[in-house]
Design a protein around this motif. Structure first.
Motif, PDB file in Angstrom:
ATOM      1  N   ALA A  72       4.990  -0.012  -5.198  1.00  0.00           N
ATOM      2  CA  ALA A  72       5.742  -1.116  -5.066  1.00  0.00           C
ATOM      3  C   ALA A  72       7.267  -0.880  -4.903  1.00  0.00           C
ATOM      4  N   GLN A  73       7.965  -1.487  -3.859  1.00  0.00           N
ATOM      5  CA  GLN A  73       9.469  -1.418  -3.569  1.00  0.00           C
ATOM      6  C   GLN A  73       9.906  -2.835  -3.288  1.00  0.00           C
ATOM      7  N   GLN A  74      10.901  -3.198  -3.877  1.00  0.00           N
ATOM      8  CA  GLN A  74      11.672  -4.371  -3.604  1.00  0.00           C
ATOM      9  C   GLN A  74      12.961  -4.460  -2.839  1.00  0.00           C
ATOM     10  N   LEU A 117      18.512 -10.236  -3.635  1.00  0.00           N
ATOM     11  CA  LEU A 117      17.975  -9.107  -4.886  1.00  0.00           C
ATOM     12  C   LEU A 117      19.353  -8.561  -5.185  1.00  0.00           C
ATOM     13  N   PRO A 118      19.908  -8.237  -6.382  1.00  0.00           N
ATOM     14  CA  PRO A 118      21.131  -7.397  -6.619  1.00  0.00           C
ATOM     15  C   PRO A 118      20.846  -6.035  -5.964  1.00  0.00           C
ATOM     16  N   VAL A 119      21.994  -5.400  -5.606  1.00  0.00           N
ATOM     17  CA  VAL A 119      21.891  -4.097  -4.859  1.00  0.00           C
ATOM     18  C   VAL A 119      21.401  -3.104  -5.557  1.00  0.00           C
ATOM     19  N   ASP A 120      21.704  -3.037  -6.938  1.00  0.00           N
ATOM     20  CA  ASP A 120      21.157  -1.779  -7.642  1.00  0.00           C
ATOM     21  C   ASP A 120      19.409  -2.103  -8.028  1.00  0.00           C
ATOM     22  N   GLN A 121      18.836  -3.229  -7.585  1.00  0.00           N
ATOM     23  CA  GLN A 121      17.390  -3.305  -7.732  1.00  0.00           C
ATOM     24  C   GLN A 121      16.837  -3.217  -6.292  1.00  0.00           C
ATOM     25  N   ARG A 122      17.494  -2.869  -5.472  1.00  0.00           N
ATOM     26  CA  ARG A 122      16.889  -2.711  -4.065  1.00  0.00           C
ATOM     27  C   ARG A 122      16.105  -1.324  -3.964  1.00  0.00           C
ATOM     28  N   ALA A 123      15.311  -1.302  -2.820  1.00  0.00           N
ATOM     29  CA  ALA A 123      14.771   0.128  -2.542  1.00  0.00           C
ATOM     30  C   ALA A 123      15.696   1.089  -1.985  1.00  0.00           C
ATOM     31  N   LEU A 124      16.307   0.382  -1.234  1.00  0.00           N
ATOM     32  CA  LEU A 124      17.483   1.119  -0.495  1.00  0.00           C
ATOM     33  C   LEU A 124      18.690   0.247  -0.477  1.00  0.00           C
ATOM     34  N   ALA A 125      19.836   0.611  -1.042  1.00  0.00           N
ATOM     35  CA  ALA A 125      21.085  -0.198  -0.661  1.00  0.00           C
ATOM     36  C   ALA A 125      21.563  -0.355   0.661  1.00  0.00           C
ATOM     37  N   VAL A 183      14.828  -2.586   3.658  1.00  0.00           N
ATOM     38  CA  VAL A 183      14.585  -1.242   4.039  1.00  0.00           C
ATOM     39  C   VAL A 183      13.817  -0.381   3.017  1.00  0.00           C
ATOM     40  N   PHE A 184      12.780   0.219   3.440  1.00  0.00           N
ATOM     41  CA  PHE A 184      11.951   0.740   2.217  1.00  0.00           C
ATOM     42  C   PHE A 184      11.649   2.176   2.706  1.00  0.00           C
ATOM     43  N   PRO A 185      11.963   3.070   2.036  1.00  0.00           N
ATOM     44  CA  PRO A 185      11.416   4.581   2.535  1.00  0.00           C
ATOM     45  C   PRO A 185      10.071   4.999   1.893  1.00  0.00           C
ATOM     46  N   ILE A 186       9.199   5.540   2.789  1.00  0.00           N
ATOM     47  CA  ILE A 186       7.870   6.052   2.271  1.00  0.00           C
ATOM     48  C   ILE A 186       7.601   7.365   2.796  1.00  0.00           C
ATOM     49  N   GLU A 187       6.834   8.004   1.798  1.00  0.00           N
ATOM     50  CA  GLU A 187       6.494   9.342   1.891  1.00  0.00           C
ATOM     51  C   GLU A 187       5.112   9.531   2.438  1.00  0.00           C
ATOM     52  N   MET A 188       4.622  10.218   3.350  1.00  0.00           N
ATOM     53  CA  MET A 188       3.313  10.385   3.806  1.00  0.00           C
ATOM     54  C   MET A 188       2.921  11.968   3.803  1.00  0.00           C
ATOM     55  N   ALA A 189       1.882  12.079   3.335  1.00  0.00           N
ATOM     56  CA  ALA A 189       1.471  13.566   3.217  1.00  0.00           C
ATOM     57  C   ALA A 189       0.763  13.789   4.754  1.00  0.00           C
ATOM     58  N   ALA A 190       0.591  15.061   5.056  1.00  0.00           N
ATOM     59  CA  ALA A 190      -0.136  15.538   6.259  1.00  0.00           C
ATOM     60  C   ALA A 190      -1.473  14.672   6.619  1.00  0.00           C
ATOM     61  N   GLN A 191      -1.496  14.118   7.711  1.00  0.00           N
ATOM     62  CA  GLN A 191      -2.597  13.384   8.081  1.00  0.00           C
ATOM     63  C   GLN A 191      -3.266  12.131   7.042  1.00  0.00           C
ATOM     64  N   GLU A 192      -2.189  11.796   6.350  1.00  0.00           N
ATOM     65  CA  GLU A 192      -2.426  10.807   5.400  1.00  0.00           C
ATOM     66  C   GLU A 192      -2.404   9.408   5.918  1.00  0.00           C
ATOM     67  N   THR A 193      -3.285   8.495   5.551  1.00  0.00           N
ATOM     68  CA  THR A 193      -3.525   7.144   6.196  1.00  0.00           C
ATOM     69  C   THR A 193      -2.982   6.257   5.015  1.00  0.00           C
ATOM     70  N   ILE A 194      -2.129   5.281   5.119  1.00  0.00           N
ATOM     71  CA  ILE A 194      -1.974   4.405   4.114  1.00  0.00           C
ATOM     72  C   ILE A 194      -1.867   3.090   4.767  1.00  0.00           C
ATOM     73  N   THR A 195      -1.942   1.871   3.699  1.00  0.00           N
ATOM     74  CA  THR A 195      -1.854   0.496   4.064  1.00  0.00           C
ATOM     75  C   THR A 195      -0.814  -0.146   3.597  1.00  0.00           C
ATOM     76  N   LEU A 196       0.067  -0.899   4.250  1.00  0.00           N
ATOM     77  CA  LEU A 196       1.203  -1.439   3.916  1.00  0.00           C
ATOM     78  C   LEU A 196       0.952  -2.847   3.700  1.00  0.00           C
ATOM     79  N   TYR A 197       1.126  -3.661   2.624  1.00  0.00           N
ATOM     80  CA  TYR A 197       1.161  -4.899   2.468  1.00  0.00           C
ATOM     81  C   TYR A 197       2.557  -5.208   2.176  1.00  0.00           C
ATOM     82  N   THR A 198       3.089  -6.378   2.725  1.00  0.00           N
ATOM     83  CA  THR A 198       4.478  -6.843   2.558  1.00  0.00           C
ATOM     84  C   THR A 198       4.305  -8.260   2.103  1.00  0.00           C
ATOM     85  N   HIS A 199       4.879  -8.732   1.143  1.00  0.00           N
ATOM     86  CA  HIS A 199       5.293  -9.819   0.633  1.00  0.00           C
ATOM     87  C   HIS A 199       6.559 -10.690   0.774  1.00  0.00           C
ATOM     88  N   VAL A 200       6.578 -11.641   1.506  1.00  0.00           N
ATOM     89  CA  VAL A 200       8.254 -11.965   1.838  1.00  0.00           C
ATOM     90  C   VAL A 200       8.284 -13.437   1.609  1.00  0.00           C
TER      91      VAL A 200
END
Length: 581
Positions: free
Chosen positions: A106-108, A113-121, A126-143
């Motif tokens: 989970a990233q916020q 939100l205060p800057v120091d609590q954000r996933a990226l200042a 903006v959210f950085p994500i890492e994906m392994a080779a041929q990996e499939t991920i599901t993204l759920y976003t709560h707004v």
């Protein structure tokens, strides 16, 4: 994990492509007032609505939170790093859940939100994500956002994201630099010229700048991230305050009080409404305050545009440029309001329309204010020139008066008031010049001293006024007999002096003496009708060239001779009395 619902399609993310729009690969769901957690969403998945275009995710003002879901597969044999970027920066709370086969991350982020609590200042979510080779991920976003929910988001490579960020930061810095420069410039003009129109423009720019800084996330990123959920309220306050100041600016800039009194009253009533709306933005819940902000801003822009068009028909100065400038702002404000209300689709123009329109509008209004400044400057220069001209005229008049007064004082200092002949002081000055010329040119100079005989009985019998009248007549006769270059003076009560330059032999002096005696002895008719006559005793002293003595020596010699003549006439040959014509 087996209960994960699948997205409608899976996005195949290849590093060969820098950016992917996620809207066409996402589904969304309105929480309908329920405070749903991710675990509840996974256990009892609701019915998600498909999204095929970015416009489908422009949801406008909604009361409820929104969930987004999409599946992404790394279509590469190597691990990849990606950025999930939400284009719309004015989202209070955004939480991104990354679901993998064995974990949930989970990233916020978000503007509240205060800057120091954000996933990226960053000013956007903006959210950085890492994906392994041929990996499939599901993204759920709560707004969760009290403002308009424009949820268009993209998947980008870090290189593409930072390159785009640099471009956006350049234009934003330029835009805010223009606003800051215009605001400060007009504020300084206000302090220098004391014209309120410049102050109203500066305050309008201030309110608008604060609102835009907060709206696009720059303000929360750099200045006031600690405001939390009140960040959205600051946008409403800033834009409503700007509407109030814009109304004041319009009244002052177009001089509606002088040119269009009816429109001046209308704008005054609207300004009262704006003031009440400003108070309401402080008291109402945030979403109604934002809706009120949209309505107020739209009404302000439209009302001022109509007022400007009417002023154009009345040929109000600078109204044409005002209409052009406000038209551009109105377009941007309409796009901004209608996009927030979910009527217009979300794209670059609708996202940045108010910034583009406001930048053009403020530049044009600044040109108009510059024209106003130049006009005031020219008026001031003309006033200064007129003042200088007036001062010069007054100085000329004063100089003329001083010269006339000086001339009058000089005349009083050198001439006798009664007779108009030289007085003792004037005689001394004239004699000094005459003696100097006589020495230089070796001429002959003569000084004649004239003393009236039996003048006192006239004063005794007819009064001093009659005596003064006789003296004036005698002085006039002496002046008429003298040459232009001779110097005639009244030396005492009834004594007169004549200085004659460049005279001939003694026979010439004898002729002059006889003519003087004859002229003075002629009868004088007094104002009372009586006729009197006086005689004169003349003493003469002469000198020539370098042998010329001083005025005092000449006076002593002439006085001595004059008294000798008077002694010879002591027998009463100069008779006083009345005479018949």
């Amino acid at each position: 994990m087996a209960s994960w619902a699948q997205a409608n399609t899976i996005l195949l993310a290849s590093p060969n492509q820098e950016s992917y729009p996620l809207a066409s690969n996402s589904v969304f769901w309105h929480a309908s007032g329920q405070n749903v957690t991710l675990n509840e969403l996974l256990v009892q998945p609701p019915v998600f609505e498909p999204s095929s275009h970015a416009e489908d995710l422009n949801l406008g003002y909604t009361q409820h939170d929104v969930w987004l879901r999409t599946q992404v597969r790394n279509d590469s044999s190597e691990a990849q790093r990606w950025m999930v970027q939400f284009e719309y920066p004015f989202l209070d709370h955004v939480t991104l859940y990354t679901l993998r086969q064995t974990s949930i991350e989970a990233q916020q982020s978000g503007s509240a939100l205060p800057v120091d609590q954000r996933a990226l200042a960053h000013r956007q979510a903006v959210f950085p994500i890492e994906m392994a080779a041929q990996e499939t991920i599901t993204l759920y976003t709560h707004v969760a956002a009290s403002g308009s929910k424009m949820l268009n988001y993209n998947l980008m490579t870090p290189e593409a994201f930072y390159a785009q960020n640099d471009r956006h930061n350049f234009w934003l810095a330029t835009y805010f630099g223009i606003l800051l420069a215009l605001g400060l410039y007009n504020l300084m003009l206000f302090f220098g010229l004391k014209e309120r129109v410049f102050l109203y423009y500066s305050l309008f720019t201030l309110g608008f700048t604060v609102a835009i800084l907060t709206f696009n996330g720059t303000g929360t990123l750099m200045f006031w991230s600690a405001l939390g959920d009140n960040t959205s309220r600051l946008v409403a306050i800033g834009f409503t305050f700007a509407s109030t100041m814009a109304t004041l600016f319009t009244q002052s800039f177009l001089n509606t009080k002088g040119y269009t009194p009816r429109w001046h009253r209308v704008l005054s009533y609207f300004r009262i409404y704006c003031s009440l709306a400003l108070i309401a933005t402080l008291l109402l819940p945030i979403q109604p305050a934002l809706r009120l902000m949209d309505v107020t801003g739209f009404m302000a822009a439209l009302l001022m545009l109509i007022c400007g068009i009417y002023c154009v028909t009345q040929r109000v100065p600078s109204s044409r440029l005002f209409v052009v400038a406000w038209s551009l702002f109105l377009v941007g404000a309409c796009v901004f309001a209608l996009r927030n209300l979910g009527i217009l689709p979300a794209n670059f123009i609708t996202l940045h329309g108010i910034q583009i329109g406001s930048a053009l509008e403020m530049l044009l209004l600044s040109f108009a204010l510059a024209a106003r400044f130049n006009k005031l400057k020219r008026q001031k220069e003309r006033a200064q020139a007129d003042m200088v001209m007036t001062l010069k005229k007054q100085e000329t008049v004063l100089e003329q008066k001083v010269a006339a007064r000086t001339k009058a004082l000089e005349h009083l200092a050198n001439y006798d008031v009664l007779t108009g002949l030289l007085n003792r002081h004037g005689l001394a000055r004239s004699a000094a010049g005459a003696l100097e010329r006589t020495r230089q040119h070796n001429h002959r100079l003569a000084l004649l001293m004239l003393d009236l005989d039996r003048f006192k009985p006239i004063n005794d019998d007819y009064g001093h006024e009659a005596g003064d009248f006789v003296l004036q007549k005698v002085a006039k006769r002496i002046s008429n007999l003298a040459r232009k270059r001779d110097h005639c003076a009244r030396f005492g009560g009834d004594e007169f002096i004549i200085i004659m330059e460049n005279i001939g032999h003694d026979d010439t002096l004898a002729t002059i003496e006889a003519r003087i005696g004859e002229a003075i002895h002629s009868p004088i008719e007094l104002p009372c009708g009586k006729r009197v006559s006086v005689s004169v005793s003349v003493g003469i002293s002469t000198c020539q060239g370098a042998e010329c003595a001083t005025l005092e020596s000449l006076l002593r010699e002439a006085d001595s001779q004059m008294y000798a003549v008077k002694s010879r006439r002591a027998t009463g040959c100069c008779r006083y009395g009345s005479a018949n014509p």
